[in-house]
Structure formats: C-alpha cells, structure tokens
Design a protein around this motif. Sequence first.
Motif, PDB file in Angstrom:
ATOM      1  N   VAL A 143       1.019  -1.350  -0.101  1.00 37.78           N
ATOM      2  CA  VAL A 143      -0.273   0.062   0.242  1.00 37.78           C
ATOM      3  C   VAL A 143       0.790   1.586  -0.666  1.00 37.78           C
ATOM      4  O   VAL A 143       0.719   2.011  -0.392  1.00 37.78           O
ATOM      5  CB  VAL A 143      -0.996   0.147   1.106  1.00 37.78           C
ATOM      6  CG1 VAL A 143      -1.259   1.506   1.079  1.00 37.78           C
ATOM      7  CG2 VAL A 143      -2.630  -0.722   0.845  1.00 37.78           C
ATOM      8  N   GLY A 144       1.858   1.496   0.627  1.00 32.51           N
ATOM      9  CA  GLY A 144       2.624   2.315   0.632  1.00 32.51           C
ATOM     10  C   GLY A 144       3.485   2.406  -0.349  1.00 32.51           C
ATOM     11  O   GLY A 144       3.382   3.947  -0.669  1.00 32.51           O
ATOM     12  N   VAL A 145       3.638   1.624  -1.358  1.00 37.51           N
ATOM     13  CA  VAL A 145       4.786   2.211  -2.604  1.00 37.51           C
ATOM     14  C   VAL A 145       3.393   2.182  -3.652  1.00 37.51           C
ATOM     15  O   VAL A 145       3.966   3.008  -4.269  1.00 37.51           O
ATOM     16  CB  VAL A 145       5.121   0.706  -3.313  1.00 37.51           C
ATOM     17  CG1 VAL A 145       5.591   0.795  -4.714  1.00 37.51           C
ATOM     18  CG2 VAL A 145       6.437   0.015  -2.621  1.00 37.51           C
ATOM     19  N   ALA A 146       2.085   1.450  -3.516  1.00 40.39           N
ATOM     20  CA  ALA A 146       1.554   2.469  -4.230  1.00 40.39           C
ATOM     21  C   ALA A 146       1.086   3.560  -4.462  1.00 40.39           C
ATOM     22  O   ALA A 146       0.593   4.472  -5.142  1.00 40.39           O
ATOM     23  CB  ALA A 146       0.044   1.522  -4.586  1.00 40.39           C
ATOM     24  N   ILE A 147       0.402   4.108  -2.440  1.00 42.62           N
ATOM     25  CA  ILE A 147       0.500   5.317  -2.713  1.00 42.62           C
ATOM     26  C   ILE A 147       1.374   6.164  -3.298  1.00 42.62           C
ATOM     27  O   ILE A 147       1.021   7.925  -3.664  1.00 42.62           O
ATOM     28  CB  ILE A 147      -0.415   5.605  -1.062  1.00 42.62           C
ATOM     29  CG1 ILE A 147      -1.461   4.646  -0.924  1.00 42.62           C
ATOM     30  CG2 ILE A 147      -0.481   6.783  -0.896  1.00 42.62           C
ATOM     31  CD1 ILE A 147      -1.805   4.860   0.575  1.00 42.62           C
ATOM     32  N   VAL A 148       2.524   6.200  -2.632  1.00 49.47           N
ATOM     33  CA  VAL A 148       3.567   7.058  -2.581  1.00 49.47           C
ATOM     34  C   VAL A 148       3.956   7.231  -4.027  1.00 49.47           C
ATOM     35  O   VAL A 148       4.446   8.426  -4.487  1.00 49.47           O
ATOM     36  CB  VAL A 148       4.606   6.659  -1.369  1.00 49.47           C
ATOM     37  CG1 VAL A 148       5.898   7.445  -2.431  1.00 49.47           C
ATOM     38  CG2 VAL A 148       4.804   6.537  -0.236  1.00 49.47           C
ATOM     39  N   GLY A 149       3.756   5.799  -4.804  1.00 49.29           N
ATOM     40  CA  GLY A 149       4.705   5.894  -6.453  1.00 49.29           C
ATOM     41  C   GLY A 149       3.777   6.571  -7.139  1.00 49.29           C
ATOM     42  O   GLY A 149       4.331   7.309  -7.698  1.00 49.29           O
ATOM     43  N   LEU A 150       2.009   6.809  -7.099  1.00 49.71           N
ATOM     44  CA  LEU A 150       1.231   6.929  -8.011  1.00 49.71           C
ATOM     45  C   LEU A 150       1.380   8.626  -7.433  1.00 49.71           C
ATOM     46  O   LEU A 150       1.257   9.637  -8.095  1.00 49.71           O
ATOM     47  CB  LEU A 150      -0.198   6.448  -7.309  1.00 49.71           C
ATOM     48  CG  LEU A 150      -1.462   7.682  -7.886  1.00 49.71           C
ATOM     49  CD1 LEU A 150      -0.973   7.468  -9.602  1.00 49.71           C
ATOM     50  CD2 LEU A 150      -2.680   6.461  -7.633  1.00 49.71           C
ATOM     51  N   THR A 151       1.192   9.524  -6.208  1.00 49.95           N
ATOM     52  CA  THR A 151       1.692  10.671  -5.631  1.00 49.95           C
ATOM     53  C   THR A 151       2.912  11.199  -6.012  1.00 49.95           C
ATOM     54  O   THR A 151       3.090  12.804  -6.072  1.00 49.95           O
ATOM     55  CB  THR A 151       1.102  10.473  -4.682  1.00 49.95           C
ATOM     56  OG1 THR A 151      -0.078  10.011  -3.786  1.00 49.95           O
ATOM     57  CG2 THR A 151       0.732  12.276  -3.797  1.00 49.95           C
ATOM     58  N   PHE A 152       3.887  10.548  -5.575  1.00 50.52           N
ATOM     59  CA  PHE A 152       5.210  10.980  -6.651  1.00 50.52           C
ATOM     60  C   PHE A 152       5.325  10.553  -8.640  1.00 50.52           C
ATOM     61  O   PHE A 152       5.247  12.310  -8.501  1.00 50.52           O
ATOM     62  CB  PHE A 152       6.013  10.028  -5.463  1.00 50.52           C
ATOM     63  CG  PHE A 152       7.259  10.514  -5.819  1.00 50.52           C
ATOM     64  CD1 PHE A 152       7.758  11.968  -5.807  1.00 50.52           C
ATOM     65  CD2 PHE A 152       7.917  10.390  -4.702  1.00 50.52           C
ATOM     66  CE1 PHE A 152       8.706  13.033  -5.050  1.00 50.52           C
ATOM     67  CE2 PHE A 152       8.862  10.928  -3.710  1.00 50.52           C
ATOM     68  CZ  PHE A 152       9.445  12.055  -4.106  1.00 50.52           C
ATOM     69  N   SER A 153       5.003  10.083  -8.607  1.00 56.77           N
ATOM     70  CA  SER A 153       4.580  10.358  -9.501  1.00 56.77           C
ATOM     71  C   SER A 153       3.684  11.184 -10.522  1.00 56.77           C
ATOM     72  O   SER A 153       4.152  12.019 -11.516  1.00 56.77           O
ATOM     73  CB  SER A 153       4.388   9.229 -11.054  1.00 56.77           C
ATOM     74  OG  SER A 153       5.079   7.567 -10.415  1.00 56.77           O
ATOM     75  N   LEU A 154       2.950  11.106  -9.717  1.00 58.06           N
ATOM     76  CA  LEU A 154       1.900  12.963  -9.980  1.00 58.06           C
ATOM     77  C   LEU A 154       2.356  14.204  -9.860  1.00 58.06           C
ATOM     78  O   LEU A 154       2.488  15.247 -10.693  1.00 58.06           O
ATOM     79  CB  LEU A 154       0.405  12.764  -9.744  1.00 58.06           C
ATOM     80  CG  LEU A 154      -0.538  11.227 -10.044  1.00 58.06           C
ATOM     81  CD1 LEU A 154      -1.795  11.729  -9.154  1.00 58.06           C
ATOM     82  CD2 LEU A 154      -1.239  11.943 -11.629  1.00 58.06           C
ATOM     83  N   PHE A 155       3.220  13.976  -9.021  1.00 57.35           N
ATOM     84  CA  PHE A 155       3.938  15.427  -8.759  1.00 57.35           C
ATOM     85  C   PHE A 155       5.004  15.317  -9.195  1.00 57.35           C
ATOM     86  O   PHE A 155       5.120  16.838  -9.783  1.00 57.35           O
ATOM     87  CB  PHE A 155       4.716  15.340  -7.037  1.00 57.35           C
ATOM     88  CG  PHE A 155       5.508  16.363  -6.425  1.00 57.35           C
ATOM     89  CD1 PHE A 155       4.884  17.410  -6.558  1.00 57.35           C
ATOM     90  CD2 PHE A 155       6.899  15.645  -7.069  1.00 57.35           C
ATOM     91  CE1 PHE A 155       5.606  18.519  -5.945  1.00 57.35           C
ATOM     92  CE2 PHE A 155       7.792  16.518  -6.599  1.00 57.35           C
ATOM     93  CZ  PHE A 155       7.225  17.670  -6.392  1.00 57.35           C
ATOM     94  N   ILE A 156       6.097  14.587  -9.989  1.00 55.30           N
ATOM     95  CA  ILE A 156       6.791  14.574 -10.782  1.00 55.30           C
ATOM     96  C   ILE A 156       6.107  15.494 -11.989  1.00 55.30           C
ATOM     97  O   ILE A 156       6.547  15.937 -12.653  1.00 55.30           O
ATOM     98  CB  ILE A 156       7.902  13.210 -11.540  1.00 55.30           C
ATOM     99  CG1 ILE A 156       8.168  13.499  -9.889  1.00 55.30           C
ATOM    100  CG2 ILE A 156       8.611  13.676 -12.400  1.00 55.30           C
ATOM    101  CD1 ILE A 156       9.505  13.978  -9.055  1.00 55.30           C
ATOM    102  N   ARG A 157       4.890  14.836 -12.455  1.00 59.80           N
ATOM    103  CA  ARG A 157       4.881  14.932 -14.337  1.00 59.80           C
ATOM    104  C   ARG A 157       3.994  16.549 -13.936  1.00 59.80           C
ATOM    105  O   ARG A 157       3.947  17.462 -14.932  1.00 59.80           O
ATOM    106  CB  ARG A 157       3.091  14.590 -14.136  1.00 59.80           C
ATOM    107  CG  ARG A 157       2.923  14.006 -15.513  1.00 59.80           C
ATOM    108  CD  ARG A 157       1.555  13.050 -16.060  1.00 59.80           C
ATOM    109  NE  ARG A 157       0.351  13.779 -14.674  1.00 59.80           N
ATOM    110  CZ  ARG A 157      -1.001  13.728 -14.771  1.00 59.80           C
ATOM    111  NH1 ARG A 157      -1.861  12.364 -15.109  1.00 59.80           N
ATOM    112  NH2 ARG A 157      -1.585  14.745 -13.672  1.00 59.80           N
TER     113      ARG A 157
END
Length: 377
Positions: free
Chosen positions: A266-280
Amino acid sequence: MIWIAIRMLTGDAQKFYGLVFGIAFSTLLITQQLTIFVNLLERGASGVYNVSSADVWVMDPVSRTTDVSYALPSTALDKVRGVPGVEWAVPHIRAQASVRTKSGDLEGVAVIGVDDATLIGLPKNMIEGSPDVLSQPDSVIIDDVGMTRMFPGQSPIGERLELNDQRAVIRGIADATPSFTSTVVLYTKYSQALNYVPGTRNRLSFVLVGAEDPSQAKALSEKIERETGLKAQTRDEFARDGVDFIIENTGIPLNFGITVALGFIVGVAIVGLTFSLFIRDNIKQFGALKAIGVTNGKIRKMVAAQAALVGFVGYGLGVLGTLAFIWSFSANPTFKGFYIPWQIPIISLVAVTLILALTGWLALRNVLKTEPAAVFR
C-alpha cells in the motif's frame, strides 16, 4: 537547490499531504502489526516468565510447553533432588478445569499448584493480598487479567468458586503475565490443586529446580537429563520452546506477515502514484532548472531531499501513531505488558527507505529524461 526542491514539494499541499499519509499509514501498519506479533509470541513463554526463581524446568521427554505437557510420576521429584548441583527442587502442577461462580456461570481456568512449603511457582509480585493467604483453608489467588474477565468492575477478594465440587475462596490477586489465550489462572498449594483437578495416576506436571550455581544452569540441566532420563531445560530454553510452539502450530506468523506485506505494498502504491503525479505536474519546472544549467546529479539530490522530507514526517507520524495505539489500549488486559521492541522501528525505517527509494527512482526516470527545451513547449 535543496531549498527550492522543498518549496516545490510543500507548494503542492495536496500531493505533499498525500505522500506523508502514504508513508505514515505504511509505518503505522508495519510497526503496529509487528509489535502485536512479537508481544503475542512472547505470551507463549508467560508460564515460564511468571516463575522467576526456577533455573531449570524438568519434565517428561514428550512435554513441549507449560501448557502442553505429560504428567510425571511422583518419584521423579526425588530423582531430581538426588542430582549433584541441585540446591532445591519442588513440584509444580498445571491443569485445566472448569469453575462455577456463585451466579452459576462456568468459566474455563488454569489451575496452578505451587510448592506447599516455599510457594515457589507463584508470580513474583502481588496486586492485593500476600502469598501467605494460601495457608488459609480453600484459598486460591487469581491473576489480574482473570480478575477483570470474571469480576469486571469489582474486587474478587472473598468470592467463592466451585472447583470439582469443592469450595475455593479467592484471597489474593497476582500480578502475572497473561497467557497466549488470556485464560483465567488460579494459584493454590500443590496439595490443594490435586483435590481441585481430578486426573490420572501421575499428576506432577514439572519439577522446578534451583541450581547451586545459577550460572551453570545449562550444565546442570544436562546432568539431570543424563542421571534421570527426564527432559531438563533452562529457563530461557523452555521459554523459547513456548514461542516456537506458537510459530509452528498456529497461523499467526502467516497472518501477520500478510498484513505487514500489505502495508508495504500500500505504501508503494500510494507514494508511487502520488510522487509520479507530483513529478508530472512539475516537469516543466525541472526542465527550466536543467535549462539554466542544473545537472542531473543536482536533480537527483533534489528528489532525494523531497523523499527524505516526506519519509521523516511520515515515519515520525507512523511511529507516534503506534505509541498512541499501545497507550490507548494499555488498560485492556489483552494488551497488558505490550511494548515496542527497539528492533521494530528500525525494521519500519528500512521498509520506509525501500518504499521511498523505489518510488523515487521510478519518478526520477522521467525527470532525467526531460529535455531543457520542454519548458518552452
């Protein structure tokens, strides 16, 4: 450049809080579940921990834990006492029984018989009363967790119970480590326990031994095994057997392992998705930085600083949440004595570091591929 990276991260409050929440939730889930898991495992050794004075436990060779044992003949006590190096040896009985309260309710209890003369086998501390109350007729001492289960909100002192058609009067409350199943425990003298608990011809569960030299308890246990043919283990060895029995014979390790793994995923999913959106959303800003000469090395440091800030805040909140959980349930008998071993926060920190390293690397790939000209598109 680090300050710019931090401002970029905190400037998008929604994504910043989303990243912190992902790390905090993962840390809380991993730390809390591992804490409960370790403390429940240690309950498997509670029967040993409650008898702090015994250096060696002697039992039938097929016995495995304090709750899974095979009775010894009474002659085993004299055999053990005759072994050189034994300072004292006393009988100890542990058995299951059903008790009837004055209201007519039935409750499953564990009856523990301690040595008549020395009272060795009782927990070290008493909450109410003293060990001497067992000298009175029909006396038993109840453990504090059992008290809250059988007599919630009231004192059990003076209450009468019926055990095997015989009267038992509660005259004390012991401060004991609860068992794995939090069974109500009644302590009484060995001779009285034989009357309370009907059984087979052999009734002796264990022989508790005190060594003349406690530092040589391991050598003494080996000597007892050679000379008596019985199984003898030091206090620490027998406690470990209780923990191992739970690991080998219950689904607890698998269940808690699945929960911890889910926390990581869950941590990988939430942080990964949010971090990707932030970078984008900030890809043009990174492109502008590269256009003015910021190298990929500095870009990596900026993303690492952003991940470190998120990890620091989220990890701290997760650990504090676990502490709050343990504290809020400390009055519940089920969680009596629960603590957070120092290794668990370290394990959680490693898990958080892996989550941030993985998600940061995935997000960083897009940044490093960005051309400075992207800012002008």
